[in-house]
Design an enzyme around this catalytic site. Structure first.
Site, PDB file in Angstrom:
ATOM      1  N   SER A 142       3.786  44.884  52.222  1.00 35.46           N
ATOM      2  CA  SER A 142       3.502  44.828  53.967  1.00 35.46           C
ATOM      3  C   SER A 142       1.857  46.030  54.198  1.00 35.46           C
ATOM      4  O   SER A 142       1.972  45.767  54.763  1.00 35.46           O
ATOM      5  CB  SER A 142       4.144  45.707  53.871  1.00 35.46           C
ATOM      6  N   GLU A 167     -13.929 109.868  32.476  1.00 35.23           N
ATOM      7  CA  GLU A 167     -13.983 108.884  30.793  1.00 35.23           C
ATOM      8  C   GLU A 167     -15.318 109.707  30.365  1.00 35.23           C
ATOM      9  O   GLU A 167     -14.857 109.799  28.982  1.00 35.23           O
ATOM     10  CB  GLU A 167     -14.710 107.553  31.398  1.00 35.23           C
TER      11      GLU A 167
END
Length: 773
Positions: A468, A188
């Protein structure tokens, strides 16, 4: 004369003042001042912002880690799947952390190690053996010694990302491999240590290379300029922006060292995209692409990462391995040309096989239903900014293998029980909650039959009548009163009751039948409504409402008689809380999705430990559980018993609401509690009872999860006695030739009318014998 006049005019004209140089000078001075102020401002901005540079870091959410020990409930297939979720690489020879080699019922691997909230787990090479559903061998490769316990690193299941969508793992300067630094500089900015932020020589060299190639093959920007672009500037391509970029780069170089600039670049650079999050920095890229920390990468892998900034998508090794390999080799060649590596290192690295980690299957939001619960838990202690920006590490209770099993089973299980309907109405929906039976940790959660559903979260938000499912609270309140036991005789007869508002309440059994006198345990096992109302009215509705609140229901309850049959709304998670308390023997532990929170560096912030309160008498809960186990043996869930034969005994309860609008089942074994709800969002009929709908789905899931049989030890004050098989209210009608042994609490033994213990009188025993003839 004419000539003379002309000369005079010419002289007059030459004597007129020249105004433009003066104004030009002023304009130049003003421009110089503006540029100077601009430069000063840029210089100030760079010094201020770079000195205080802190990245907004997402909160990282981790699942429950797998713990290995001999006897652990784990099989080879699920464990292999777990390693792949972690990004482990399968190889024929394990030499590094993050690798594994499966060989039938044995797996060799090297863990990566991990810093947990309660300590650091080191990396270790292991051989793990499996015998069916259990770990049978746990041995260290080095030395061959048995290992008592190993905790693998957890799967990262999601992040709470900053508003920028950026994600990174900043690391210290001392943690950055020198080989990575060399690779980045080589490819780079090879003159990084000699330029002052802008490199005219580099620009000229890139220009020549691009002209020769006929395309852009090199860039002229320095690392400093690239850092400035990422930190301060937008993607606008104008002359003003290029000048500003150069000025900022110069300011950075003036005030900060090369090491500071390089360190910031390595943590900031964009290196890929994973869904809606952007991968920034080499440390996170290392985890994303290779599943290992940056410090554990080899030269070829570091070179590959160094080549990504030029085109993260174009050179993505997971999607474009050939391009990535070519780019890696370019980086290696430049490193060799600049003297960073030897010719031998170059050849070895170029010959290395590219081995990237498979993407984690669910990272970044694959568990939206569970994440809703996590966010709810965290909201008590952390605001949104802290979760989005401070890099917190959040350890949750989610079992990714269990969650995957639930999601894989749910839709087809619901489809198998769904009743066909006319037209195209919305399909039958579902919610599932799975928790640890001891701790209350939420292990799996489904808010829809659709895997990964991000809409209405029914597990947390579907507030529906529970029918229930309330009955265990009624029967537990009765047992705790001391006036009832499992052989108490209840009346399952028609009831007509005038309410306070003048209405007449006439409850019915599900099939509109009656059974007359029934035992206490039988009424619960068979879910008899009339017997339950008979019991509840004797106990009192207020006491039942109080029991519900003790078990974990937090909303206000109206003490109407209809409460006894489930006229109260709850979400599946709230139901799971109640049954969790029952599974814990009457010790209530609030359900939790979050176990602990630390800083990004591992410093503990919050520990969400188990908060346990004893809210019910253990002996009464034990007796209740006997009847709830009978639900599978003799009651409403007996149709599931053949499929659950290896898992029995289990405890559970079916639930059906009016007009079969809701189908419920809640049950538990020794390790897990599970709640399943089925229904329609528009509240229309399902055509299903708890037994024909939710129970079947629950059975599919729990069979897959291999729920363990219930092994409850009776409290010291429990003793077993025989009672007549058929309930009677007077001893003269008792038949002790057919008996059943039931548990009783000392002080609440069976009534003499049904007791068949040998302690009865000789005349009673003889009478029973002759009556049997």
């Amino acid at each position: 004369m004419t000539t003379s006049k002309r000369k005079t005019s010419s002289r007059k004209a030459s004597k007129q003042p020249r105004w433009w140089p003066k104004y030009l000078l002023r304009f130049m001075l003003l421009g110089t001042v503006v540029v100077a102020v601009w430069c000063v401002w840029i210089d100030y901005e760079i010094r201020r912002d770079f000195s205080a540079l802190q990245w907004a870091l997402p909160a990282r959410i981790y699942a429950r880690p797998v713990e290995l020990y001999v006897g652990a409930h784990q099989n080879a297939a699920d464990f292999t799947d777990y390693l792949r979720r972690l990004g482990y690489i399968q190889t024929t020879r394990v030499t590094e952390p993050g690798q594994f080699n499966p060989a039938g019922s044995r797996i060799v691997l090297q863990t990566r190690g991990f810093a947990f909230w309660d300590g650091t787990e080191p990396s270790i090479a292991l051989e793990v053996g499996f015998d069916g559903q259990r770990v049978s061998l746990l041995r260290a490769i080095q030395g061959g010694a048995d290992v008592p316990l190993v905790r693998l690193e957890p799967v990262e299941i999601a992040q709470i990302n900053p508003g920028t969508g950026e994600d990174r793992l900043p690391i210290g300067k001392e943690e950055i491999p020198q080989a990575l630094v060399n690779a980045v500089i080589a490819v780079e900015d090879q003159r990084f240590y000699s330029h002052f932020g802008v490199d005219p020589i580099g620009i000229a060299r890139a220009l020549v290379a691009n002209i020769r190639a006929g395309e852009i093959v090199q860039g002229g920007s320095t690392l400093t300029q690239q850092l400035v672009k990422n930190l301060y500037l937008n993607r606008e391509r104008t002359m003003r922006r290029k000048i500003e970029e150069a000025l900022m780069a110069l300011a950075l170089e003036i005030h900060f060292s090369k090491e500071d600039i390089l360190y910031a670049y390595l943590n900031e650079v964009f290196l890929g995209q994973d869904g809606n999050r952007a991968i920034h920095g080499f440390a996170l890229a290392s985890q994303h692409y290779f599943g290992r920390p940056l410090q554990q990468l080899d030269l070829d892998e570091l070179a590959l990462l160094a080549g990504l900034p030029r085109g993260p998508s174009f050179y993505n090794p997971q999607r474009n391995p050939e391009r990535a390999t070519e780019r890696r080799n370019v980086v290696l060649a430049r490193m060799a040309a600049q003297g960073y590596i030897t010719a031998e290192q170059l050849e070895d690295a170029r010959g290395a096989t590219l081995q990237v980690s498979a993407r984690p299957t669910s990272r970044g939001g694959g568990y939206p239903v569970f994440m809703d619960m996590v966010r709810s838990d965290l909201a008590r202690d952390y605001n949104a900014d802290a979760l989005r920006n401070e890099g917190l590490r959040i350890f949750t209770t989610l079992d990714v293998s269990m969650q995957a099993s639930v999601e894989a089973m749910l839709d087809k299980s619901v489809q198998a029980v769904e009743r066909p309907t006319k037209g195209e109405p919305a399909p039958l929906e579902a919610a599932v909650v799975i928790t640890d039976a001891t701790t209350g940790d939420v292990r799996a959660l489904a808010g829809s039959r659709q895997s990964g559903y991000t809409g209405f979260n029914r597990a947390l938000l579907a507030d529906r009548p529970i029918g229930s499912l309330i009955k265990p609270a009624v029967y537990l309140a009765a047992l705790e009163s001391g006036n009832f036991n499992l052989s108490s005789v209840l009346a399952d007869d028609p009831i007509s009751m005038k309410l306070d508002n003048g209405d007449l309440w006439e409850p019915k059994n599900y099939e509109n039948t009656t059974s007359g006198d029934v035992y206490f345990h039988d009424a619960l096992e068979r879910s008899l409504n009339l017997a339950t109302v008979d019991l509840g009215m004797k106990v009192s509705v207020d006491r039942v409402a109080y029991m519900l609140s003790r078990l974990g229901h937090t909303d206000r309850i109206e003490p109407y008689p209809s409460l006894l049959l489930g006229a109260v709304n709850m979400t599946p998670v709230e139901v799971a809380q109640i049954y969790q308390t029952l599974a814990s023997g009457g010790f209530r532990s609030p359900l939790r999705a979050v176990e602990a929170v630390t800083t990004g560096e591992g410093e503990p912030l919050e520990r969400y430990g188990m908060e346990t309160d004893q809210v019910a008498d253990p002996a009464s809960v034990f007796l209740l559980e006997y009847a709830m186990q009978g639900v599978f043996e003799r009651g409403t869930a007996k149709t599931a018993a053949p499929r659950l034969d290896n898992q029995l005994p289990l405890a559970g309860k079916t639930g059906t609401t009016n007009d079969s609008r809701d189908s419920w089942f809640a049950g538990y074994g020794d390790d897990l509690v599970g709640v399943v709800w089925l229904g329609h969002d528009d509240n229309r009929e399902t055509g299903l009872t708890g037994a024909t709908g939710a129970l079947r789905v629950w059975t599919d899931i729990m069979t897959k999860l291999d729920i363990q049989p219930r092994q409850s030890l009776p409290p010291a004050d429990i003793q077993w006695q025989s009672v007549a098989l058929r309930p009677v209210r007077v001893a003269g009608a008792r038949n002790c030739l057919e008996t059943r042994r039931l548990p009783f609490r000392v002080g609440a033994l069976p009534d003499a009318a049904v007791s068949c213990e040998s302690g009865g009188s000789l005349m009673e025993r003889v009478f029973d014998r002759f009556r049997g003839w």
